[in-house]
Design a protein around this motif. Sequence first.
Motif, PDB file in Angstrom:
ATOM      1  N   UNK A 130      97.055  10.825  -8.458  1.00  0.00           N
ATOM      2  CA  UNK A 130      98.213  10.577  -7.603  1.00  0.00           C
ATOM      3  C   UNK A 130      97.859   9.534  -6.551  1.00  0.00           C
ATOM      4  N   UNK A 131      96.655   9.640  -6.000  1.00  0.00           N
ATOM      5  CA  UNK A 131      96.210   8.674  -4.990  1.00  0.00           C
ATOM      6  C   UNK A 131      96.131   7.271  -5.581  1.00  0.00           C
ATOM      7  N   UNK A 132      95.631   7.141  -6.817  1.00  0.00           N
ATOM      8  CA  UNK A 132      95.552   5.830  -7.468  1.00  0.00           C
ATOM      9  C   UNK A 132      96.933   5.203  -7.607  1.00  0.00           C
ATOM     10  N   UNK A 133      97.893   6.008  -8.046  1.00  0.00           N
ATOM     11  CA  UNK A 133      99.256   5.504  -8.228  1.00  0.00           C
ATOM     12  C   UNK A 133      99.834   5.059  -6.891  1.00  0.00           C
ATOM     13  N   UNK A 134      99.652   5.848  -5.846  1.00  0.00           N
ATOM     14  CA  UNK A 134     100.176   5.503  -4.525  1.00  0.00           C
ATOM     15  C   UNK A 134      99.525   4.237  -3.980  1.00  0.00           C
TER      16      UNK A 134
END
Length: 285
Positions: A232-236
């Motif tokens: 999720x952090x990568x996508x954000x």
Amino acid sequence: MKVYTSADWIAPDEKIAIFKITNYRSEPEHTHTFIELVYIWSGAGCQYVNGELFEVQRGDVLFLHVGESHRFDVNSSMEYTNILFEPDFLTDQSSIKGAAKNFFSLQLFQEFRDLQKPIPQVRFRGRAMLELEELLQTMNEEYNAKKSGYRAMLRGYATLALCMIFRTMQKQSQSSELRGIYDMLPPLLTYIEEHYAGRITLQDLAKQSYYSPYYISKAFKDCFGFTFTEYVQQIRMREAKRKVLETEDSIESISRSVGYADKTQFFRLFKQSFGMTPQQLRRMR
């Protein structure tokens, strides 16, 4: 049956064409005089290659050789990347006859000659899927920007993409059974990418898939080598970087738009991801 030629889609001085197509519905049966790669980003449906049925979803690549017939039946709106190239795109003119008959006759791909004939459907799952998606996105950007040397760049990227595809073909031909865990993940990744800006939890994914939060958490770690939270952090961070470079939105509004109400946390993660602050990156545009 419709026959597409290179002249229909590919510029003579490029020998390759790349399209990213959204909201696609169906495609009648046809054949073509060039090689075609199709990567499914979202949606699902059935691809018929030479009359054989292949069910496709995110992570699937279709390798369609010269003269093969195929058509799409789509269950829902589909998004995919379409890469078309002439048989001699990666090599010299003297090899074109062999390439048109058997792609593995090319010296470039001799290590894969045990495959004899490309498998029409190749399934990418786990970390390999994310790596291929990043490469295809880079190819699409390079093709559209057409900066100096883009043909050479595309030739290198296409070679890399094909090697990744052929390696996966080898594994797939050795074992046709794919674990259910791999097929479970693509729709969940799409769900995350559509809801990353809000509060998203493993419980949300469990409701989407009917698997337990524990099982999904383990699947992420086993298949990707990182956790659900890290994904999720990568996508954000990827979306935050895009907005920093492509918009004039304030850093604070960008932070909120990608799911971080805590500005301090956003700045820390951004610098951790890209080695600089959002302001420093923006000044480099």
